[in-house]
Motif scaffolding. Structure first.
Motif, PDB file in Angstrom:
ATOM      1  N   HIS A   5     -22.006  50.805-106.083  1.00  0.00           N
ATOM      2  CA  HIS A   5     -21.766  49.519-105.396  1.00  0.00           C
ATOM      3  C   HIS A   5     -20.092  50.305-105.001  1.00  0.00           C
ATOM      4  O   HIS A   5     -20.067  49.567-104.363  1.00  0.00           O
ATOM      5  CB  HIS A   5     -20.918  49.096-107.374  1.00  0.00           C
ATOM      6  N   GLU A   6     -19.408  51.447-105.553  1.00  0.00           N
ATOM      7  CA  GLU A   6     -18.065  52.215-105.179  1.00  0.00           C
ATOM      8  C   GLU A   6     -18.469  52.353-103.625  1.00  0.00           C
ATOM      9  O   GLU A   6     -17.852  51.844-102.522  1.00  0.00           O
ATOM     10  CB  GLU A   6     -17.868  53.096-106.096  1.00  0.00           C
ATOM     11  N   PHE A   7     -19.610  52.927-103.223  1.00  0.00           N
ATOM     12  CA  PHE A   7     -19.888  53.300-101.861  1.00  0.00           C
ATOM     13  C   PHE A   7     -20.232  52.144-101.239  1.00  0.00           C
ATOM     14  O   PHE A   7     -19.294  51.987 -99.616  1.00  0.00           O
ATOM     15  CB  PHE A   7     -20.987  53.885-101.935  1.00  0.00           C
ATOM     16  N   PHE A   8     -20.879  50.863-101.337  1.00  0.00           N
ATOM     17  CA  PHE A   8     -20.820  50.061-100.489  1.00  0.00           C
ATOM     18  C   PHE A   8     -19.689  49.689-100.210  1.00  0.00           C
ATOM     19  O   PHE A   8     -19.721  49.197 -99.460  1.00  0.00           O
ATOM     20  CB  PHE A   8     -22.009  49.000-101.103  1.00  0.00           C
ATOM     21  N   VAL A   9     -18.447  48.873-100.985  1.00  0.00           N
ATOM     22  CA  VAL A   9     -17.514  48.268-100.641  1.00  0.00           C
ATOM     23  C   VAL A   9     -17.037  49.115 -99.561  1.00  0.00           C
ATOM     24  O   VAL A   9     -16.315  48.602 -98.882  1.00  0.00           O
ATOM     25  CB  VAL A   9     -16.416  48.492-102.281  1.00  0.00           C
ATOM     26  N   ARG A  17     -26.564  45.360 -99.247  1.00  0.00           N
ATOM     27  CA  ARG A  17     -26.652  45.754-100.809  1.00  0.00           C
ATOM     28  C   ARG A  17     -27.215  44.908-101.322  1.00  0.00           C
ATOM     29  O   ARG A  17     -27.376  43.920-101.936  1.00  0.00           O
ATOM     30  CB  ARG A  17     -25.085  45.683-101.494  1.00  0.00           C
ATOM     31  N   HIS A  18     -28.838  45.528-102.358  1.00  0.00           N
ATOM     32  CA  HIS A  18     -29.869  44.722-102.865  1.00  0.00           C
ATOM     33  C   HIS A  18     -29.936  45.240-104.012  1.00  0.00           C
ATOM     34  O   HIS A  18     -30.323  45.844-104.209  1.00  0.00           O
ATOM     35  CB  HIS A  18     -30.632  44.566-101.897  1.00  0.00           C
ATOM     36  N   ILE A  19     -29.990  44.477-104.958  1.00  0.00           N
ATOM     37  CA  ILE A  19     -29.875  45.447-106.123  1.00  0.00           C
ATOM     38  C   ILE A  19     -31.864  44.103-106.935  1.00  0.00           C
ATOM     39  O   ILE A  19     -31.700  43.447-107.015  1.00  0.00           O
ATOM     40  CB  ILE A  19     -28.875  44.423-107.528  1.00  0.00           C
ATOM     41  N   LEU A  20     -32.295  44.932-107.182  1.00  0.00           N
ATOM     42  CA  LEU A  20     -33.543  44.646-107.369  1.00  0.00           C
ATOM     43  C   LEU A  20     -33.608  45.296-109.135  1.00  0.00           C
ATOM     44  O   LEU A  20     -34.144  46.133-109.778  1.00  0.00           O
ATOM     45  CB  LEU A  20     -34.670  45.928-106.973  1.00  0.00           C
ATOM     46  N   THR A  47     -25.637  49.917 -91.797  1.00  0.00           N
ATOM     47  CA  THR A  47     -26.143  50.089 -93.811  1.00  0.00           C
ATOM     48  C   THR A  47     -26.288  49.148 -94.510  1.00  0.00           C
ATOM     49  O   THR A  47     -25.920  48.784 -94.627  1.00  0.00           O
ATOM     50  CB  THR A  47     -24.881  51.800 -94.021  1.00  0.00           C
ATOM     51  N   GLN A  48     -27.518  50.230 -95.608  1.00  0.00           N
ATOM     52  CA  GLN A  48     -28.370  49.597 -96.690  1.00  0.00           C
ATOM     53  C   GLN A  48     -28.149  50.400 -97.379  1.00  0.00           C
ATOM     54  O   GLN A  48     -28.926  50.835 -97.419  1.00  0.00           O
ATOM     55  CB  GLN A  48     -29.534  48.189 -96.506  1.00  0.00           C
ATOM     56  N   VAL A  49     -27.883  49.699 -99.056  1.00  0.00           N
ATOM     57  CA  VAL A  49     -28.287  49.823-100.072  1.00  0.00           C
ATOM     58  C   VAL A  49     -29.074  49.216-101.061  1.00  0.00           C
ATOM     59  O   VAL A  49     -28.287  48.435-101.196  1.00  0.00           O
ATOM     60  CB  VAL A  49     -26.742  50.725-100.991  1.00  0.00           C
ATOM     61  N   LEU A  50     -30.097  49.849-101.857  1.00  0.00           N
ATOM     62  CA  LEU A  50     -31.467  49.640-102.682  1.00  0.00           C
ATOM     63  C   LEU A  50     -30.948  49.912-104.153  1.00  0.00           C
ATOM     64  O   LEU A  50     -30.789  51.059-104.246  1.00  0.00           O
ATOM     65  CB  LEU A  50     -32.298  49.252-101.907  1.00  0.00           C
ATOM     66  N   ILE A  51     -30.493  49.619-104.854  1.00  0.00           N
ATOM     67  CA  ILE A  51     -29.864  49.686-105.871  1.00  0.00           C
ATOM     68  C   ILE A  51     -31.289  49.750-106.826  1.00  0.00           C
ATOM     69  O   ILE A  51     -31.348  48.040-107.373  1.00  0.00           O
ATOM     70  CB  ILE A  51     -28.474  49.342-106.530  1.00  0.00           C
ATOM     71  N   SER A  52     -31.139  50.144-107.689  1.00  0.00           N
ATOM     72  CA  SER A  52     -32.993  49.851-108.773  1.00  0.00           C
ATOM     73  C   SER A  52     -31.871  49.646-110.044  1.00  0.00           C
ATOM     74  O   SER A  52     -31.455  49.801-110.421  1.00  0.00           O
ATOM     75  CB  SER A  52     -33.127  51.073-108.591  1.00  0.00           C
ATOM     76  N   GLY A  53     -32.414  49.133-110.508  1.00  0.00           N
ATOM     77  CA  GLY A  53     -31.448  47.534-111.789  1.00  0.00           C
ATOM     78  C   GLY A  53     -31.834  48.434-112.865  1.00  0.00           C
ATOM     79  O   GLY A  53     -30.817  48.341-113.652  1.00  0.00           O
ATOM     80  N   SER A  54     -33.354  49.079-113.079  1.00  0.00           N
ATOM     81  CA  SER A  54     -33.130  50.202-114.616  1.00  0.00           C
ATOM     82  C   SER A  54     -33.273  51.204-113.953  1.00  0.00           C
ATOM     83  O   SER A  54     -34.117  51.985-114.796  1.00  0.00           O
ATOM     84  CB  SER A  54     -34.307  49.108-114.696  1.00  0.00           C
ATOM     85  N   ASP A  55     -32.399  52.055-113.598  1.00  0.00           N
ATOM     86  CA  ASP A  55     -32.476  53.211-113.127  1.00  0.00           C
ATOM     87  C   ASP A  55     -32.514  54.002-114.924  1.00  0.00           C
ATOM     88  O   ASP A  55     -30.762  54.409-115.004  1.00  0.00           O
ATOM     89  CB  ASP A  55     -31.619  53.723-111.291  1.00  0.00           C
TER      90      ASP A  55
END
Length: 599
Positions: free
Chosen positions: A251-255, A264-267, A234-242
């Protein structure tokens, strides 16, 4: 199925314009719309299935077909029910769980129509679609190649204080209603073209049904908290200014994810429409590389058949089995809870049955199946109704309905295959659910053999058979469901074997392996196994601290098996899973597996 429609290559400016338009029949008969882009190369390496954001539709993900630059992969994108060109009231689904099952129906459609097995598929999903996909992976444990979640909407920012509680209260009072999205296109993306297209797209669905919004929160909390059950890369892409969803649960899900292959990537600066942002090439490159890496990887699937020895469900069960200091706040709380349950048994027939025989006994389950409140006067009946309406018992009754449905379906399929239909249930309790199921069959089975280890269950089961005046081909015997040799020697060999509510009561996998091994020996290739699982329960601590088991009045401590663990045990015994049902709360599953030919 409607006829497929697609433009000719001469009409198409790029691959995204070559969509084949299809419909598929989902689990409840609804005809949902989806788009299919065949691989550009002669032989497809796999398939990518796209799931859109809430309020949108699959057409708004079509640009990814070209931008992912994977010509040797087929692409699919649906319009969720109530969205785009799929039917139904706009923004509405009967339940979040129904939409999750729609995903399972779509994956079956892709397999049956185009030959892509789950292991040939990667899923890319955004926002609400990402929560749907994550819930499907958690609840159904498909063996897909990869899962990419872009800005999953595990917690939507409603901004109005106590909005969630207010929506729940208003729905309870007035019934289902609709909430219009407050989100403006300029807060979804920096891409001017995406903003214009969102504002002018007639297929955008602004409202969302209140039941779906509330279900979204409930299922998201369950899946985030129990993400250790997910073993898919699984890969999680997180929008930094959502502006739309909160980062914390992402983040909890990824951990919590169990898969060792996770990213996990924060954009920074990205708004919520991660894969539709102005600089989306960054996100798409990350997702593409991850997917290609998983298709190229030769690493074996994560083996969790030893989870009874070491793993988070083992740790959880051990914590629940540990005694509490009676003078501690928790110790006092649960002591009072046990006392209230004992007192409830004075007036409630259901609680009394549980206290006497165990709350996991066949007698208690049969009482729950009957679902008729009985007790000492109006107060007793009120207490009994409260007992019967507990979420766990509602799930048990739904499990019974799913058992009856799948027994009927398996019986029809076996009849079509020319099998005589000998049915075996190795731990039937009183046998009510099996007898109810066979009563609805178009043709009676050649034989029905019910078994149980409890003398009470055998006696009551035989009484039920006599009450219904069933033929001599329906029998009830005392037997040990974990005696593999005895199961292997059963004659006539069953075409359909059933194991319901048994394996969930035993924490160790060794007896489960013995039982499944015996069934694999007696069921011939092509025969079927129906089995149940309890991958999650919202009241595990209450059950462990307050209720007693049929085994000598011990505390009823359950070690959950994730669906992936249960499926792996069944697969290791020589079966291939082909179907599954789960209740709307995510508590109980019923699955069907076919005995495969030994290699």
């Amino acid at each position: 199925m409607l006829a497929e429609k697609s433009p000719s290559p001469a009409q198409a400016a790029n691959r995204a314009d070559l969509a084949v338009e299809r419909n598929f029949t989902t689990h409840d008969g609804a005809e949902l719309f989806y788009r299919y882009w065949p691989a550009a190369s002669p032989e497809a390496k796999g398939a990518i299935v796209l799931f859109h954001r809430g309020h949108e539709h699959g057409g708004r993900m079509a640009h990814l077909v070209d931008e992912f630059d994977l010509p040797d992969h087929a692409f699919y994108a649906w319009d969720a029910r109530g969205h785009g060109r799929s039917p139904g009231e706009r923004g509405y689904s009967p339940s979040f769980a129904a939409s999750v099952r729609d995903i399972d129906s779509l994956i079956k459609e892709i397999n049956e129509k185009d030959g892509f097995a789950a292991s040939d598929i990667a899923v890319v999903a955004q926002s609400v679609g990402a929560v749907l996909a994550a819930t499907w992976v958690h609840d159904y444990a498909p063996k897909i190649r990869a899962l990419v979640l872009a800005s999953p909407a595990f917690s939507v920012k409603l901004y109005v204080p106590f909005a969630r509680q207010g929506i729940a209260a208003w729905q309870l009072w007035k019934g289902r209603f609709f909430v219009n999205s407050y989100v403006k296109a300029r807060f979804l993306t920096h891409d001017p073209e995406r903003i214009r297209s969102f504002e002018s797209d007639p297929l955008i669905t602004r409202p969302i049904a209140s039941n779906i919004l509330l279900d979204l929160y409930d299922h998201a909390e369950r899946v985030v908290g129990d993400a250790r059950a997910i073993t898919v890369p699984t890969q999680v892409l997180i929008s930094g200014s959502d502006w739309v969803v909160r980062h914390g649960p992402q983040h909890e899900f990824f951990v919590n994810l169990a898969s060792p292959a996770k990213e996990r990537h924060i954009l920074p600066g990205f708004f919520h429409d991660t894969l539709g942002e102005r600089d989306r090439a960054k996100a798409i490159t990350l997702a593409r590389d991850f997917i290609v890496g998983q298709f190229d990887a030769q690493e074996p699937r994560l083996d969790i058949t030893q989870a009874d020895r070491a793993g988070f469900t083992r740790d959880e069960a051990d914590r629940l089995a540990a005694p509490l200091d009676l003078l501690s706040p928790k110790g006092l709380y649960w002591a009072i809870s046990r006392a209230f349950i004992r007192m409830g048994g004075w007036v409630s027939n259901g609680i009394s049955t549980g206290v006497k025989t165990g709350f996991d006994s066949g007698s208690t389950l049969d009482y729950v199946y009957e679902n008729e409140a009985r007790g000492l006067g109006p107060v007793g009946r009120t207490v009994d109704r409260t007992f019967l309406d507990a979420i766990g018992w509602r799930g048990i009754r739904q499990r019974k309905l799913h058992l009856e449905e799948l027994i009927g379906k398996a019986a029809r399929d076996l009849r079509i295959a020319g099998r005589p239909l000998h049915i075996l249930d190795i731990a039937a309790g009183h046998g009510r659910y099996v007898l109810d199921a066979i009563a609805n069959l178009e043709e009676p089975p050649a034989s029905v053999r019910l078994q149980d280890y409890s003398d009470i269950n055998v006696e009551r089961g035989r009484a039920l058979i006599a009450e219904r005046e069933l033929p001599d081909s329906v029998t009830f015997r005392k037997a040990d469901a974990f005696d593999g040799e005895a199961l292997a020697a059963i004659e006539p060999a069953p075409d359909l074997a059933i194991v319901s509510g048994l394996y969930e009561l035993f924490p160790d996998n060794a007896p489960i392996r013995r039982s499944l091994g015996g069934l694999a020996k007696t069921i011939q290739p092509g025969g079927m196994l129906i089995y149940t699982c309890q991958p999650w329960h919202p009241q595990l601590e209450m059950i462990a601290r307050s209720l007693t088991s049929h085994r000598g009045g011990q505390a009823w401590v359950m070690r959950r098996r994730t669906q992936a663990e249960m499926d792996q045990l069944v697969e290791a015994a020589g079966f291939e899973k082909i179907d599954q049902r789960i209740d709307e709360w995510g508590i109980f599953t019923v699955s069907v597996a076919r005995r495969v030919s030994p290699e």
